[in-house]
Design an enzyme around this catalytic site. Structure first.
Site, PDB file in Angstrom:
ATOM      1  N   LYS A 124       2.265  -1.456   7.393  1.00 55.29           N
ATOM      2  CA  LYS A 124       2.999  -0.307   6.856  1.00 55.29           C
ATOM      3  C   LYS A 124       2.799   0.864   7.805  1.00 55.29           C
ATOM      4  O   LYS A 124       1.661   1.228   8.118  1.00 55.29           O
ATOM      5  CB  LYS A 124       2.481   0.042   5.469  1.00 55.29           C
ATOM      6  N   GLY A 154       0.427  -1.265  -8.924  1.00 55.96           N
ATOM      7  CA  GLY A 154       1.219  -2.395  -8.439  1.00 55.96           C
ATOM      8  C   GLY A 154       2.289  -2.039  -7.429  1.00 55.96           C
ATOM      9  O   GLY A 154       3.028  -2.921  -6.977  1.00 55.96           O
TER      10      GLY A 154
END
Length: 372
Positions: free
Chosen positions: A234, A266
């Site tokens: 990322k 999540g």
């Protein structure tokens, strides 16, 4: 409690469900049987639970053959906590089982008060059994004038009088060094791996949801018969620019198993799962030890077509509103119970995790001649 009791949790009855991991090897079982035959009991081993996860404490007690001890825990109108141990523990080896999950501050303070009550009752040794260690994510300073709460909690536990800590899957291994007392660190991965090995998963690739979890994913892949490793990278090109996600590794046509120590909201792990689907992964599963599941985690994880299964442990209790059809909850009672017994017997805890000793079997009560 019958010896055939299965410490295995799932959302619906399933007669074909596999048994949980047993850490009770033949040699250790023979030792336990010998102790039972000689009428050795466990009166010096005492287990008490807080209010955070009493079901797990009962399962651990069933494994050890030691009941969850009598105690009174109540809260006054102003929010203060009161604890009283309702049996003599003078000279005993006391284990206090309490994950510091939601509400974190209440459960942490409750644990500290329980420690103080046991020390004032002349317990020989007090061990804090913390399946989930709250405040662990702030384990270093990333900016000026920040608190390192993982170290602060370690200081609080030490100053309260704890003699030893038993923790499971700390957010980072360095937290062990924050304690000035012995800290035994155990892992939930053997329970997860043993379950996955009962599934027909085909060609597996273990995926780390971020660069920081590579060491954990690599160790997990090694236990999964040296499965290949992939990483979700990322990066943000500049401020106010959306993050870009890239898969490093080959996942096309494979069963991707995302592994992390915990799932909170999540968001990150669901982002990773969508990327894996777009990258051609045939199936996507998710594994984590600690199911924190802060809203809206259940809604995100239950998104149709995203995860085939989400596998977690019962280190944190999960109410009905945080459960969903893809969820599978495995018990770590055997592992914690065996670690407690080994600490009590002053034997090796790390030997539990040698791969040659890990196998699936019906859980056996640790000590059949115990006080119930």
């Amino acid at each position: 409690m019958a010896a055939s009791h299965r410490f295995y949790h799932q959302d619906s009855a399933d007669a074909s469900a596999p048994a949980v991991t047993s850490f009770l090897t033949a040699d250790r079982l023979a030792q336990a049987n010998q102790a039972a035959e000689s009428n050795q009991d466990t009166r010096r081993l005492r287990l008490f639970s807080g209010t955070a996860n009493q079901e797990l404490a009962r399962e651990i007690g069933g494994y050890l053959g030691v009941p969850d001890g009598p105690r009174v825990i109540k809260r006054f109108a102003d929010g203060e906590t009161y604890v009283q141990i309702q049996e003599s523990i003078r000279g005993c080896d006391v284990f206090l089982m309490q994950p510091t999950c939601v509400p974190v501050n209440d459960h942490l303070m409750e644990l500290l008060i329980m420690v103080d009550a046991c020390k004032r009752a002349s317990a020989r040794q007090v061990t804090a059994v913390i399946p989930y260690y709250g405040y662990a994510r702030a384990d270093r300073k990333t900016a000026g004038r920040e608190s390192i709460t993982a170290k602060l909690v370690a200081n609080l536990l030490t100053m309260s009088g704890v003699d030893r800590v038993l923790a499971m899957d700390l957010h980072s291994s360095q937290i062990q060094g924050y304690f000035d007392i012995p800290c035994d660190h155990i892992y939930g991965s053997p329970v997860l791996v043993d379950y996955l090995k009962t599934r027909e998963l085909g060609e597996v690739v273990v995926v780390s949801p971020d660069v920081g979890g590579v060491a954990r994913a690599r160790a997990f892949a090694k236990q999964m018969n040296d499965a290949p490793l992939a990483i979700i990278d990322k990066r943000r090109a500049a401020h106010n620019v959306a993050e870009s996600l890239t898969v490093i590794g080959d996942v096309a046509g494979k069963t991707a198993v995302l592994i992390d120590d915990m799932i909170d909201t999540g968001g990150t792990i669901c982002q990773g799962a969508r990327l894996l689907r777009r990258s051609g992964a045939a199936r996507v599963l998710c594994c984590a030890t600690h199911a924190v599941f802060s809203p809206p985690a259940a809604e995100r994880l239950s998104e149709p077509g995203l995860f085939e299964e989400v596998v977690v442990t019962n280190s944190i209790p999960l109410p009905a509103e945080r459960r969903f059809p893809q969820l599978r909850v495995l018990s770590v009672a055997n592992m914690l119970g065996e670690a407690i017994w080994r600490i009590h017997e002053e034997s090796s805890v790390s030997s539990m995790f040698r791969l040659s000793l890990i196998h699936i079997s019906e859980p056996t009560r640790r000590h059949s001649g115990s006080r119930m």
